[in-house]
Motif scaffolding. Sequence first.
Motif, PDB file in Angstrom:
ATOM      1  N   LYS A   1       0.860  -1.175   0.000  1.00 55.60           N
ATOM      2  CA  LYS A   1       0.000   0.000   0.000  1.00 55.60           C
ATOM      3  C   LYS A   1       0.900   1.229   0.000  1.00 55.60           C
ATOM      4  O   LYS A   1       1.971   1.215   0.606  1.00 55.60           O
ATOM      5  N   LYS A   2       0.460   2.281  -0.649  1.00 56.47           N
ATOM      6  CA  LYS A   2       1.235   3.511  -0.699  1.00 56.47           C
ATOM      7  C   LYS A   2       0.649   4.516   0.284  1.00 56.47           C
ATOM      8  O   LYS A   2      -0.546   4.789   0.271  1.00 56.47           O
ATOM      9  N   LEU A   3       1.518   5.035   1.166  1.00 56.56           N
ATOM     10  CA  LEU A   3       1.135   6.102   2.086  1.00 56.56           C
ATOM     11  C   LEU A   3       1.983   7.322   1.760  1.00 56.56           C
ATOM     12  O   LEU A   3       3.153   7.197   1.416  1.00 56.56           O
ATOM     13  N   GLY A   4       1.385   8.493   1.890  1.00 60.10           N
ATOM     14  CA  GLY A   4       2.107   9.715   1.559  1.00 60.10           C
ATOM     15  C   GLY A   4       2.006  10.756   2.647  1.00 60.10           C
ATOM     16  O   GLY A   4       1.083  10.740   3.468  1.00 60.10           O
TER      17      GLY A   4
ATOM     18  N   ASP B   1       6.051   9.660  -0.740  1.00 67.25           N
ATOM     19  CA  ASP B   1       5.215   8.466  -0.759  1.00 67.25           C
ATOM     20  C   ASP B   1       6.090   7.249  -0.480  1.00 67.25           C
ATOM     21  O   ASP B   1       7.222   7.158  -0.969  1.00 67.25           O
ATOM     22  N   VAL B   2       5.555   6.328   0.308  1.00 63.34           N
ATOM     23  CA  VAL B   2       6.273   5.088   0.607  1.00 63.34           C
ATOM     24  C   VAL B   2       5.344   3.908   0.358  1.00 63.34           C
ATOM     25  O   VAL B   2       4.142   3.978   0.607  1.00 63.34           O
ATOM     26  N   ASP B   3       5.918   2.837  -0.154  1.00 67.61           N
ATOM     27  CA  ASP B   3       5.189   1.583  -0.330  1.00 67.61           C
ATOM     28  C   ASP B   3       5.488   0.703   0.870  1.00 67.61           C
ATOM     29  O   ASP B   3       6.659   0.462   1.200  1.00 67.61           O
ATOM     30  N   ILE B   4       4.430   0.238   1.519  1.00 66.53           N
ATOM     31  CA  ILE B   4       4.600  -0.606   2.697  1.00 66.53           C
ATOM     32  C   ILE B   4       3.707  -1.837   2.589  1.00 66.53           C
ATOM     33  O   ILE B   4       2.745  -1.864   1.833  1.00 66.53           O
ATOM     34  N   ASP B   5       4.031  -2.836   3.352  1.00 61.44           N
ATOM     35  CA  ASP B   5       3.281  -4.083   3.389  1.00 61.44           C
ATOM     36  C   ASP B   5       1.857  -3.837   3.877  1.00 61.44           C
ATOM     37  O   ASP B   5       1.629  -3.041   4.790  1.00 61.44           O
ATOM     38  N   ASP B   6       0.903  -4.527   3.274  1.00 60.48           N
ATOM     39  CA  ASP B   6      -0.507  -4.373   3.644  1.00 60.48           C
ATOM     40  C   ASP B   6      -0.765  -4.639   5.127  1.00 60.48           C
ATOM     41  O   ASP B   6      -1.619  -4.001   5.739  1.00 60.48           O
TER      42      ASP B   6
ATOM     43  N   PRO C   1      -2.164  -0.462   8.166  1.00 64.25           N
ATOM     44  CA  PRO C   1      -3.119   0.142   9.110  1.00 64.25           C
ATOM     45  C   PRO C   1      -2.445   0.718  10.355  1.00 64.25           C
ATOM     46  O   PRO C   1      -2.807   1.798  10.822  1.00 64.25           O
ATOM     47  N   PHE C   2      -1.456   0.006  10.873  1.00 64.96           N
ATOM     48  CA  PHE C   2      -0.738   0.490  12.054  1.00 64.96           C
ATOM     49  C   PHE C   2       0.003   1.783  11.745  1.00 64.96           C
ATOM     50  O   PHE C   2      -0.100   2.764  12.483  1.00 64.96           O
ATOM     51  N   LEU C   3       0.757   1.803  10.648  1.00 64.22           N
ATOM     52  CA  LEU C   3       1.531   2.985  10.301  1.00 64.22           C
ATOM     53  C   LEU C   3       0.623   4.171   9.996  1.00 64.22           C
ATOM     54  O   LEU C   3       0.901   5.294  10.412  1.00 64.22           O
ATOM     55  N   GLU C   4      -0.466   3.910   9.311  1.00 69.35           N
ATOM     56  CA  GLU C   4      -1.401   4.986   8.987  1.00 69.35           C
ATOM     57  C   GLU C   4      -1.961   5.618  10.265  1.00 69.35           C
ATOM     58  O   GLU C   4      -2.053   6.844  10.387  1.00 69.35           O
ATOM     59  N   GLN C   5      -2.301   4.800  11.247  1.00 65.21           N
ATOM     60  CA  GLN C   5      -2.808   5.295  12.519  1.00 65.21           C
ATOM     61  C   GLN C   5      -1.744   6.122  13.241  1.00 65.21           C
ATOM     62  O   GLN C   5      -2.033   7.195  13.778  1.00 65.21           O
ATOM     63  N   GLN C   6      -0.511   5.636  13.244  1.00 66.69           N
ATOM     64  CA  GLN C   6       0.572   6.365  13.900  1.00 66.69           C
ATOM     65  C   GLN C   6       0.858   7.687  13.194  1.00 66.69           C
ATOM     66  O   GLN C   6       1.115   8.708  13.835  1.00 66.69           O
ATOM     67  N   MET C   7       0.812   7.683  11.870  1.00 64.45           N
ATOM     68  CA  MET C   7       1.052   8.915  11.113  1.00 64.45           C
ATOM     69  C   MET C   7      -0.023   9.958  11.421  1.00 64.45           C
ATOM     70  O   MET C   7       0.271  11.149  11.520  1.00 64.45           O
ATOM     71  N   ARG C   8      -1.256   9.509  11.600  1.00 70.87           N
ATOM     72  CA  ARG C   8      -2.334  10.442  11.945  1.00 70.87           C
ATOM     73  C   ARG C   8      -2.104  11.076  13.320  1.00 70.87           C
ATOM     74  O   ARG C   8      -2.488  12.211  13.552  1.00 70.87           O
ATOM     75  N   LYS C   9      -1.476  10.322  14.229  1.00 66.13           N
ATOM     76  CA  LYS C   9      -1.167  10.863  15.554  1.00 66.13           C
ATOM     77  C   LYS C   9      -0.033  11.883  15.495  1.00 66.13           C
ATOM     78  O   LYS C   9      -0.037  12.863  16.225  1.00 66.13           O
ATOM     79  N   ASP C  10       0.950  11.620  14.640  1.00 63.41           N
ATOM     80  CA  ASP C  10       2.177  12.409  14.633  1.00 63.41           C
ATOM     81  C   ASP C  10       2.197  13.564  13.642  1.00 63.41           C
ATOM     82  O   ASP C  10       2.959  14.509  13.825  1.00 63.41           O
TER      83      ASP C  10
END
Length: 72
Positions: free
Chosen positions: A3-6, A15-20, A24-33
Motif C-alpha cells: 500500500k502507498k502512504l504519503g 510516498d512510501v510503499d509498505i506491506d498491507d 493500518p498500524f503505520l497509517e494510525q501512527q502517522m495520523r497521531k504524529d
Amino acid sequence: MSKKLGLNIAGRRFDVDIDDGFAPFLEQQMRKDFNVDGNNDLKVLLQAYVRKNHELYLQEQKIEEITQKLEF
C-alpha cells in the motif's frame, strides 16, 4: 501486496510503499504524529522522530526488565 502512504513535509510530497499488514498500524501512527491532510514542517518531523525513539527506549527498558526477571 503493498500500500502507498504519503506525507507532505516542508512543501514536498513523500510516498512510501509498505506491506498491507503494516499499513493500518503505520497509517494510525502517522495520523497521531502528522497533519496527513496538509503540510508538515521539519520541526514536526523531528518531534515525531524523538517521540518514537523515546517510545522505543521505554520498550527496550521494559524488555530488559522482563529478561532479568526471567533469568532468576
